[in-house]
Design a protein around this motif. Structure first.
Motif, PDB file in Angstrom:
ATOM      1  N   GLY A 176       0.951  -1.181   0.068  1.00 41.37           N
ATOM      2  CA  GLY A 176       0.618   0.183  -0.024  1.00 41.37           C
ATOM      3  C   GLY A 176       0.722   0.954   0.012  1.00 41.37           C
ATOM      4  O   GLY A 176       0.463   2.025  -0.030  1.00 41.37           O
ATOM      5  N   LYS A 177       1.941   1.199   0.126  1.00 39.38           N
ATOM      6  CA  LYS A 177       3.249   2.633   0.263  1.00 39.38           C
ATOM      7  C   LYS A 177       3.688   1.903  -1.468  1.00 39.38           C
ATOM      8  O   LYS A 177       3.451   1.879  -2.599  1.00 39.38           O
ATOM      9  N   SER A 178       3.482   3.215  -1.669  1.00 39.88           N
ATOM     10  CA  SER A 178       4.394   3.791  -2.829  1.00 39.88           C
ATOM     11  C   SER A 178       5.716   4.375  -2.925  1.00 39.88           C
ATOM     12  O   SER A 178       5.662   5.241  -2.057  1.00 39.88           O
ATOM     13  N   ILE A 179       6.607   3.762  -3.473  1.00 39.88           N
ATOM     14  CA  ILE A 179       7.980   3.358  -3.538  1.00 39.88           C
ATOM     15  C   ILE A 179       8.801   3.773  -4.478  1.00 39.88           C
ATOM     16  O   ILE A 179       8.033   3.720  -5.845  1.00 39.88           O
ATOM     17  N   LEU A 180       9.480   4.636  -4.578  1.00 38.58           N
ATOM     18  CA  LEU A 180      10.542   4.747  -5.861  1.00 38.58           C
ATOM     19  C   LEU A 180      11.438   4.532  -6.020  1.00 38.58           C
ATOM     20  O   LEU A 180      12.805   4.227  -5.308  1.00 38.58           O
ATOM     21  N   LEU A 181      11.765   3.565  -6.899  1.00 34.88           N
ATOM     22  CA  LEU A 181      12.973   2.970  -7.295  1.00 34.88           C
ATOM     23  C   LEU A 181      13.465   3.431  -8.355  1.00 34.88           C
ATOM     24  O   LEU A 181      13.409   3.825  -9.411  1.00 34.88           O
ATOM     25  N   ILE A 182      14.836   3.113  -7.796  1.00 41.96           N
ATOM     26  CA  ILE A 182      16.270   4.281  -8.617  1.00 41.96           C
ATOM     27  C   ILE A 182      17.537   3.349  -9.681  1.00 41.96           C
ATOM     28  O   ILE A 182      17.708   2.950  -8.187  1.00 41.96           O
ATOM     29  N   ASN A 183      17.183   3.224 -10.642  1.00 38.81           N
ATOM     30  CA  ASN A 183      18.401   3.078 -10.847  1.00 38.81           C
ATOM     31  C   ASN A 183      19.612   3.774 -11.451  1.00 38.81           C
ATOM     32  O   ASN A 183      19.405   4.704 -11.958  1.00 38.81           O
ATOM     33  N   SER A 184      20.191   3.692 -10.435  1.00 38.34           N
ATOM     34  CA  SER A 184      21.294   5.088 -10.574  1.00 38.34           C
ATOM     35  C   SER A 184      23.007   5.041 -11.185  1.00 38.34           C
ATOM     36  O   SER A 184      23.410   4.034 -10.265  1.00 38.34           O
ATOM     37  N   SER A 185      23.191   4.547 -12.095  1.00 44.50           N
ATOM     38  CA  SER A 185      24.250   4.304 -12.563  1.00 44.50           C
ATOM     39  C   SER A 185      24.600   2.519 -12.486  1.00 44.50           C
ATOM     40  O   SER A 185      25.805   2.542 -11.930  1.00 44.50           O
ATOM     41  N   GLY A 186      23.585   1.248 -12.210  1.00 42.73           N
ATOM     42  CA  GLY A 186      23.874   0.383 -11.832  1.00 42.73           C
ATOM     43  C   GLY A 186      23.555  -0.595 -10.056  1.00 42.73           C
ATOM     44  O   GLY A 186      23.254  -1.458 -10.164  1.00 42.73           O
ATOM     45  N   LYS A 187      23.500   0.757  -9.913  1.00 43.64           N
ATOM     46  CA  LYS A 187      23.275   1.195  -8.356  1.00 43.64           C
ATOM     47  C   LYS A 187      21.324   1.291  -7.713  1.00 43.64           C
ATOM     48  O   LYS A 187      21.173   2.193  -8.346  1.00 43.64           O
ATOM     49  N   PHE A 188      21.389   0.603  -7.220  1.00 46.97           N
ATOM     50  CA  PHE A 188      19.092   0.506  -6.466  1.00 46.97           C
ATOM     51  C   PHE A 188      19.397   1.366  -5.186  1.00 46.97           C
ATOM     52  O   PHE A 188      19.976   0.284  -4.814  1.00 46.97           O
ATOM     53  N   ASP A 192      20.888  12.815 -11.070  1.00 48.99           N
ATOM     54  CA  ASP A 192      22.298  12.256 -11.305  1.00 48.99           C
ATOM     55  C   ASP A 192      23.145  11.812 -10.052  1.00 48.99           C
ATOM     56  O   ASP A 192      23.113  12.650  -9.420  1.00 48.99           O
ATOM     57  N   GLY A 193      23.814  11.347  -9.837  1.00 38.85           N
ATOM     58  CA  GLY A 193      24.546  10.568  -8.813  1.00 38.85           C
ATOM     59  C   GLY A 193      23.939   9.736  -7.852  1.00 38.85           C
ATOM     60  O   GLY A 193      22.394   9.520  -7.876  1.00 38.85           O
ATOM     61  N   ASN A 194      24.108  10.371  -6.660  1.00 36.29           N
ATOM     62  CA  ASN A 194      23.495   9.820  -5.496  1.00 36.29           C
ATOM     63  C   ASN A 194      22.184  11.176  -5.629  1.00 36.29           C
ATOM     64  O   ASN A 194      21.407  10.893  -3.943  1.00 36.29           O
ATOM     65  N   ILE A 195      22.277  12.011  -5.969  1.00 37.60           N
ATOM     66  CA  ILE A 195      21.324  13.329  -6.074  1.00 37.60           C
ATOM     67  C   ILE A 195      19.471  12.668  -6.987  1.00 37.60           C
ATOM     68  O   ILE A 195      19.912  12.987  -8.300  1.00 37.60           O
ATOM     69  N   ILE A 196      18.251  13.458  -6.305  1.00 36.88           N
ATOM     70  CA  ILE A 196      17.817  13.421  -6.786  1.00 36.88           C
ATOM     71  C   ILE A 196      16.751  14.320  -6.336  1.00 36.88           C
ATOM     72  O   ILE A 196      16.934  15.701  -6.017  1.00 36.88           O
ATOM     73  N   THR A 197      16.847  14.954  -7.605  1.00 42.21           N
ATOM     74  CA  THR A 197      15.861  16.951  -7.906  1.00 42.21           C
ATOM     75  C   THR A 197      14.464  16.879  -7.944  1.00 42.21           C
ATOM     76  O   THR A 197      14.140  16.298  -9.198  1.00 42.21           O
TER      77      THR A 197
END
Ligand code: FES
Length: 98
Positions: free
Chosen positions: A21-33, A53-58
């Protein structure tokens, strides 16, 4: 809990997934999840339309920036951190936990 396959996301792509029931954002940042709350802590708008971009989400709405590793605010107007989730890769599967 398995939520996706590593092949579901290209490099620097993001995807919203629903877990218990929670909405989660899955991110692939240059091969790391990474997995964080899908809504910005500023006005609760969807981060999936933002950029990573790298470890930063805008956030695309008012420009808040968060570190996706630990959820900390890098740049306001957001004041509260994002919740982050533990990500584990098992073969082709992406698992997440609290
Ligand atoms: S909703 Fe994200 S910065 Fe305002």
């Amino acid at each position: 809990m398995k939520i996706a396959k590593v092949t579901d996301l290209k490099d620097n792509e993001m995807k919203e997934v629903s877990v218990n029931g929670k909405s989660i954002l899955l991110i692939n940042s240059s091969g790391k999840f990474y997995a964080v709350d899908s809504r910005c802590s500023h006005r609760h708008l969807p981060l999936v339309k933002g950029k990573v971009d790298g470890n930063i989400i805008t956030c695309p709405y008012h420009g808040s920036q968060f570190n996706i590793v630990d959820g900390t605010v890098v740049h306001g107007p957001a004041a509260k951190p994002l919740k982050t989730y533990y990500v584990n890769i098992q073969g082709d599967d992406i698992e997440i936990g609290e």
